[in-house]
Design a protein around this motif. Structure first.
Motif, PDB file in Angstrom:
ATOM      1  N   GLY A  72     -47.342  46.820  15.409  1.00 38.99           N
ATOM      2  CA  GLY A  72     -45.947  46.426  15.435  1.00 38.99           C
ATOM      3  C   GLY A  72     -45.140  47.265  14.463  1.00 38.99           C
ATOM      4  O   GLY A  72     -45.539  48.366  14.079  1.00 38.99           O
ATOM      5  N   SER A  73     -43.992  46.755  14.050  1.00 34.61           N
ATOM      6  CA  SER A  73     -43.162  47.458  13.080  1.00 34.61           C
ATOM      7  C   SER A  73     -42.450  46.442  12.210  1.00 34.61           C
ATOM      8  O   SER A  73     -42.337  45.274  12.572  1.00 34.61           O
ATOM      9  N   SER A  74     -41.981  46.887  11.061  1.00 35.70           N
ATOM     10  CA  SER A  74     -41.240  46.028  10.143  1.00 35.70           C
ATOM     11  C   SER A  74     -39.924  46.712   9.797  1.00 35.70           C
ATOM     12  O   SER A  74     -39.781  47.916   9.943  1.00 35.70           O
ATOM     13  N   GLY A  75     -38.983  45.927   9.333  1.00 32.38           N
ATOM     14  CA  GLY A  75     -37.712  46.494   8.893  1.00 32.38           C
ATOM     15  C   GLY A  75     -36.488  45.956   9.601  1.00 32.38           C
ATOM     16  O   GLY A  75     -35.399  46.514   9.458  1.00 32.38           O
ATOM     17  N   ALA A  76     -36.639  44.854  10.361  1.00 29.85           N
ATOM     18  CA  ALA A  76     -35.489  44.312  11.086  1.00 29.85           C
ATOM     19  C   ALA A  76     -34.355  43.919  10.153  1.00 29.85           C
ATOM     20  O   ALA A  76     -33.173  44.012  10.502  1.00 29.85           O
ATOM     21  N   GLU A  77     -34.701  43.477   8.935  1.00 37.74           N
ATOM     22  CA  GLU A  77     -33.659  43.067   7.987  1.00 37.74           C
ATOM     23  C   GLU A  77     -32.820  44.254   7.517  1.00 37.74           C
ATOM     24  O   GLU A  77     -31.742  44.093   6.943  1.00 37.74           O
ATOM     25  N   LEU A  78     -33.307  45.475   7.781  1.00 38.81           N
ATOM     26  CA  LEU A  78     -32.560  46.686   7.439  1.00 38.81           C
ATOM     27  C   LEU A  78     -31.979  47.351   8.683  1.00 38.81           C
ATOM     28  O   LEU A  78     -31.540  48.501   8.632  1.00 38.81           O
ATOM     29  N   GLY A  79     -31.977  46.625   9.798  1.00 43.28           N
ATOM     30  CA  GLY A  79     -31.391  47.159  11.020  1.00 43.28           C
ATOM     31  C   GLY A  79     -32.317  48.027  11.846  1.00 43.28           C
ATOM     32  O   GLY A  79     -31.869  48.719  12.759  1.00 43.28           O
ATOM     33  N   VAL A  80     -33.610  48.004  11.545  1.00 49.33           N
ATOM     34  CA  VAL A  80     -34.565  48.821  12.292  1.00 49.33           C
ATOM     35  C   VAL A  80     -34.773  48.229  13.689  1.00 49.33           C
ATOM     36  O   VAL A  80     -34.952  47.021  13.834  1.00 49.33           O
ATOM     37  N   ARG A  81     -34.764  49.079  14.683  1.00 53.38           N
ATOM     38  CA  ARG A  81     -35.030  48.668  16.054  1.00 53.38           C
ATOM     39  C   ARG A  81     -36.540  48.460  16.219  1.00 53.38           C
ATOM     40  O   ARG A  81     -37.323  49.378  16.070  1.00 53.38           O
ATOM     41  N   GLY A  82     -36.946  47.235  16.518  1.00 50.27           N
ATOM     42  CA  GLY A  82     -38.365  46.922  16.572  1.00 50.27           C
ATOM     43  C   GLY A  82     -39.069  47.554  17.757  1.00 50.27           C
ATOM     44  O   GLY A  82     -38.474  47.765  18.817  1.00 50.27           O
ATOM     45  N   TYR A  83     -40.343  47.833  17.585  1.00 50.47           N
ATOM     46  CA  TYR A  83     -41.132  48.388  18.681  1.00 50.47           C
ATOM     47  C   TYR A  83     -42.604  48.075  18.499  1.00 50.47           C
ATOM     48  O   TYR A  83     -43.070  47.741  17.409  1.00 50.47           O
ATOM     49  N   LEU A  84     -43.324  48.165  19.587  1.00 48.21           N
ATOM     50  CA  LEU A  84     -44.760  47.929  19.637  1.00 48.21           C
ATOM     51  C   LEU A  84     -45.401  49.182  20.206  1.00 48.21           C
ATOM     52  O   LEU A  84     -44.954  49.708  21.219  1.00 48.21           O
ATOM     53  N   THR A  85     -46.457  49.675  19.530  1.00 45.16           N
ATOM     54  CA  THR A  85     -47.077  50.937  19.928  1.00 45.16           C
ATOM     55  C   THR A  85     -48.570  50.750  20.125  1.00 45.16           C
ATOM     56  O   THR A  85     -49.223  50.070  19.332  1.00 45.16           O
ATOM     57  N   ALA A  86     -49.105  51.364  21.172  1.00 46.87           N
ATOM     58  CA  ALA A  86     -50.547  51.366  21.416  1.00 46.87           C
ATOM     59  C   ALA A  86     -51.084  52.769  21.185  1.00 46.87           C
ATOM     60  O   ALA A  86     -50.530  53.747  21.702  1.00 46.87           O
ATOM     61  N   TYR A  87     -52.158  52.863  20.400  1.00 49.04           N
ATOM     62  CA  TYR A  87     -52.816  54.137  20.126  1.00 49.04           C
ATOM     63  C   TYR A  87     -54.247  54.101  20.662  1.00 49.04           C
ATOM     64  O   TYR A  87     -54.890  53.043  20.650  1.00 49.04           O
ATOM     65  N   ASP A  88     -54.724  55.252  21.104  1.00 49.56           N
ATOM     66  CA  ASP A  88     -56.126  55.386  21.464  1.00 49.56           C
ATOM     67  C   ASP A  88     -56.942  55.212  20.190  1.00 49.56           C
ATOM     68  O   ASP A  88     -56.788  55.974  19.241  1.00 49.56           O
ATOM     69  N   VAL A  89     -57.805  54.197  20.154  1.00 51.55           N
ATOM     70  CA  VAL A  89     -58.503  53.878  18.916  1.00 51.55           C
ATOM     71  C   VAL A  89     -59.468  54.986  18.497  1.00 51.55           C
ATOM     72  O   VAL A  89     -59.794  55.119  17.314  1.00 51.55           O
ATOM     73  N   LYS A  90     -59.900  55.821  19.432  1.00 49.56           N
ATOM     74  CA  LYS A  90     -60.855  56.875  19.107  1.00 49.56           C
ATOM     75  C   LYS A  90     -60.180  58.098  18.491  1.00 49.56           C
ATOM     76  O   LYS A  90     -60.769  58.780  17.655  1.00 49.56           O
ATOM     77  N   THR A  91     -58.944  58.374  18.917  1.00 46.32           N
ATOM     78  CA  THR A  91     -58.287  59.624  18.515  1.00 46.32           C
ATOM     79  C   THR A  91     -56.992  59.439  17.743  1.00 46.32           C
ATOM     80  O   THR A  91     -56.527  60.364  17.083  1.00 46.32           O
TER      81      THR A  91
END
Length: 257
Positions: free
Chosen positions: A199-218
């Motif tokens: 996930g992401s943090s920083g909404a209290e500073l106006g950050v646009r939230g997002y969710l990211t998936a990474y290949d766990v191997k690479t």
């Protein structure tokens, strides 16, 4: 307890709903098997249900008052420690607040540190964090025979790192968040199949939230979905909200969270 920003919480529920609906088909089978053993604690919530429940019966309401510390371990840091340790096959993995040090302890000899990871981070991250310098824990990926088992960690400076669970060696590291715009990382990673979801943090500073998936191997980015914006950025499916179409459908411009 893991605290998420409202926007990222909603997005996480949307993205992880298939895991709940499809059950083990969408989860990591090896993690499921390891989580069934009460000698292991392979996720912050113990299992994919996140029920934090152990079936062990040695400690009960009649003898719990007799509990005493068997041993203690100091991380050397005084800021908030909000992540539960992981326990996998007799090894305890402990993660700290900034600077997000990680320790592996052998439970047969808990006074002995098997390995430790102390990343160098940009100290400016401390001034960006809104609510202490906390971190909410680690994730474990059990390996596949070719790639070794990994410990996944987030860092306050926005980086995600994968460590060899046996040696502590850094296998890969990627930048997920940019502290220059107020975005930090305090959340625990979440492993689904061979993806690690961040996930992401920083909404209290106006950050646009997002969710990211990474290949766990690479560490390669597989997808990123935003909490607000056009349908394409939210990665809405064509049948989004099919059962409540009167509340909004893809392409109608009514899908902002």
């Amino acid at each position: 307890m893991i605290r998420l920003r409202n926007s990222v919480s909603a997005l996480a529920i949307m993205a992880l709903a298939p895991v709940a609906m499809a059950g083990v088909a969408q989860a990591n089978d090896k993690l499921i098997e390891k989580s069934k053993s009460d000698e292991n604690w392979v996720m912050p919530g113990k299992n994919y249900d996140s029920n934090n429940y152990s079936d062990l019966t040695q400690i009960n309401k009649s003898n719990v008052k007799q509990l005493k510390p068997a041993w203690t371990f100091s991380t050397g840091l005084l800021n908030g420690h909000e992540g539960a340790p992981l326990v996998v096959d007799g090894v305890m993995y402990i993660h700290t607040s900034f600077p997000n040090n990680t320790f592996a302890l052998g439970l047969d000899d808990p006074g002995k540190i098997l390995w430790q990871d102390k990343p160098k981070q940009n100290p400016a991250a401390r001034s960006v964090a809104c609510c202490d310098l906390v971190n909410r824990g680690l994730a474990y990926w059990p390996g596949d025979g070719k790639t070794p088992a990994l410990i996944l960690k987030t860092q306050l400076d926005g980086n995600v790192a994968a460590l060899n669970a046996q040696t502590g060696e850094t296998v890969w590291k990627v930048e997920n968040s940019d502290i220059k715009v107020g975005s930090t990382l305090t959340i625990a990673p979440y492993v689904v199949k061979d993806k690690v979801i961040i996930g992401s943090s920083g909404a209290e500073l106006g950050v646009r939230g997002y969710l990211t998936a990474y290949d766990v191997k690479t560490g390669a980015q597989v997808w990123r979905a935003y909490a607000t914006g056009p349908d394409e950025d939210l990665l809405l499916a064509k049948d989004f909200n099919i059962h409540n179409a009167h509340y909004g459908q893809k392409g109608l411009g009514t899908s902002t969270w």
